[in-house]
Design a protein around this motif. Sequence first.
Motif, mmCIF file in Angstrom:
data_model
loop_
_atom_site.group_PDB
_atom_site.id
_atom_site.type_symbol
_atom_site.label_atom_id
_atom_site.label_comp_id
_atom_site.label_asym_id
_atom_site.label_seq_id
_atom_site.Cartn_x
_atom_site.Cartn_y
_atom_site.Cartn_z
ATOM 1 N N ASP A 12 0.817 -1.164 0.049
ATOM 2 C CA ASP A 12 0.118 0.026 -0.229
ATOM 3 C C ASP A 12 0.963 1.280 0.099
ATOM 4 O OD1 ASP A 12 -1.792 1.949 0.581
ATOM 5 O OD2 ASP A 12 -3.235 0.892 1.945
ATOM 6 N N GLU A 13 1.149 1.905 -1.174
ATOM 7 C CA GLU A 13 1.852 2.790 -1.317
ATOM 8 C C GLU A 13 1.414 4.244 -0.845
ATOM 9 O OE1 GLU A 13 5.068 3.619 -4.345
ATOM 10 O OE2 GLU A 13 3.508 4.830 -5.062
ATOM 11 N N ASP A 14 -0.002 4.435 -0.766
ATOM 12 C CA ASP A 14 -0.535 5.612 -0.177
ATOM 13 C C ASP A 14 -0.679 5.660 1.630
ATOM 14 O OD1 ASP A 14 -1.487 6.284 -2.670
ATOM 15 O OD2 ASP A 14 -3.646 5.481 -2.319
ATOM 16 N N ARG A 51 2.999 6.574 1.894
ATOM 17 C CA ARG A 51 3.165 8.105 1.781
ATOM 18 C C ARG A 51 2.782 8.822 2.971
ATOM 19 N NH1 ARG A 51 5.139 9.825 -2.988
ATOM 20 N NH2 ARG A 51 4.720 8.095 -4.903
ATOM 21 N N ARG A 52 1.638 8.325 3.406
ATOM 22 C CA ARG A 52 0.905 9.023 4.558
ATOM 23 C C ARG A 52 1.727 8.836 5.973
ATOM 24 N NH1 ARG A 52 -3.376 6.258 3.942
ATOM 25 N NH2 ARG A 52 -3.438 4.741 5.924
ATOM 26 N N TYR A 64 4.220 -4.940 -2.987
ATOM 27 C CA TYR A 64 4.030 -3.970 -4.131
ATOM 28 C C TYR A 64 4.315 -4.487 -5.315
ATOM 29 C CZ TYR A 64 4.563 0.496 -6.295
ATOM 30 O OH TYR A 64 4.624 1.526 -7.085
#
Length: 733
Positions: A384-386, A389-390, A656
Amino acid sequence: MAGITSRHPFNLYYNAGEYIKICGAQDGYFPDFGHHVPNEMGGVWLHPIKLLDGFWLKITDVDRKIAVWSRADGFTNEAWGSRFHYDHGLGHIPVELERIQFAPEQEKGLIVYYTLRNYGRDDVRLQLELLARTDLRPVWFSEQLGIEDGEQDEVIALAERRVKVKDSGNDWYVEIGSDLPGRIVETGGKVYGPEFTAGSGMGVSFQGEVLLAPDEKLNFRLFVAGSYRSGEECSAVYDRLVSEHETLFGEKQRFYHELEGHAKLEIDGEDLLNEAFKWAKWNNQWLVQSVDGIGRGLTGGGPTYPWWFGCDNTYALQGVLAIGDARLAKDTMDLLLRKSEEVNGNGRMVHEITTMGAVANPGNTQETAHYIAMVWDLFQWTGDEDLLRRHYSYCVKGMDWLLTEMDPDGDLFPSGYGIIEIAGLNMELIDSAVYTAKALQAMVDMSLQLGDEDGAKRYASLARRAVRGVNDVFWREEEGLYADAVASKQDMIGKVDDMVLLADQRGIEGYRQYLERMLEAASDPEAEQGWLLNKNWVIVTPMETGIADPEKAKRALQEMRSSTFVGEHGTYLAGIYQQGTMTISTGVHAVAEAANGNPDEALELLRKMLGTFSKVLPGSFTEMSPDYGCVVQAWTIYAFAVPMIRHFFGVKPDAYRKRVLIKPSLPKVWRDRSCSLSGLRIGEAELDIRIAPGEQEGEQRITIANKQGWHIMLDWNGKRLESSDHHMEWLVS
């Protein structure tokens, strides 16, 4: 999905949904206990408030003139709740009683089923009293938010078999009802059952009379709903419990049956291990806590630590990911991030958050570093790249906080308290140093993933320095061990008296002389060096994380297998004291052995931990081994799942890129057995792995069901095999 029966009536149990937590004694009573909220940690909680001190059933045989407050003499712990058996606890009244209770997973209430049966030859006339005791009050540390308990509980609605109670000073509600035959309802502050519980609550008593023919049964129920928001919500929950209780019970049982199938472990000849692993997954779900307006996450332990911790979760969530509950891991990390941003804002990860939202400790040094490393771990298992980033921007802040405010001398060993929370031990500690090095390595990977090449280069340089520093400065060649802490002789002199006092309190003789010998050996009073102060279990963390040099790791692990560090139930919290063991100390030690190619030694440690299974609560491990503290503890899932899944089966995900490396390292005793791990969830994929002996001596047949067609790489003794087939079967030797 069979339960486990106990005959230890005064031990505690713990039933849970994601909102409701129930804790009492295995005899069905609800004794006062606890220190955070003195004498109030048991009963029924809808965090962040308590609803009930407990509930009790009185049975009176009218003709025989015998009255008994029923007390169970048998208890069965189920994954979904509890059963209480009253074989002999009703005196000479010729009836048998069973009580079944559970908290629906997503409702703010609980349901209790009672079944009475007349086993005599004649009719029996019974008076029944089902009594609950309210105690609406807030969770520990709420006063710091200005939230105070009202002076008393007040009845605000009364129907034939339904009573609503409100805290006099807050919008906190509990609604209690029953379908027990009869019409009498009694309420009042002086209405008690067999236990005079603490607090300023309200007794609610439902009474009725029944006539049972021989072999006739009577079924009735108790319903309890709560709300910390409104009376309307409380009544709506109550209505659902009454109208949908059978559906809710079925859903609860199915949910736990499904959990059993996630990361299902089946090792031939290891029935106890398989059973304990299954229960560890169920235990983990008991500790999930949802609170409206705050979030959902894994709590530390029940019933003593029913709120959220940074430190505990950086361990426990590694196991949570391994058993495939990525949503829980994400929810918990997001909750910790939100509260850390709100309270600290500078990258520091909070230590302890109550369910009222109060932060009791803004964070120990170690857990900020451990959180950063955990973020990368979470990304590897979820892809989960989102989410990455969060969390990344806070990780950058956290790294800056560690290496500036907490590291004024710039040696990459941040100061402050670590996992071992002993007064005065706010120094450059081994766990903080190791996890900072691990966090720097994670920052390299995160920066590259998110396109920050300059950041990656800077973090890579710092990571190399940090790893080298741990191995050069913390290493004590004479003992062949890593030190607890780094400090100058001058700094240590000022801490001696406090540390000796602590040792004296624990009955440790000769500790002052032990410290003085180390001080005498240090010639330069200003030079920093490693000090082996208590031989705390965290000196195994360089091997757990892969930070230790291979030769140092080999020697240190050999030293830590001795009786100085390992006792009957696992790894001591401190080798000097040898007075406490936890599943986390044993688990981290087992991970360290497994990560360094010693699966046999890792399994031996897990077997020591297995010896404490069901000692207090059937199906669980206590916080302190073998039999005290919380009856269920979150980081036990780390102790089981990480060595088992990540090392014995060797699962190393890259979600990923939709690929998984599997590099098994099985204990020798398993190499002639079938070993399977099914329903293993990584990202959107699900794998079934089976390793079994082949037809030829020394041959292994490895079968992998790859339902989503991810790229699977198998590393067996250095030989690499790869495939993206939905079904793979390899013969290796």
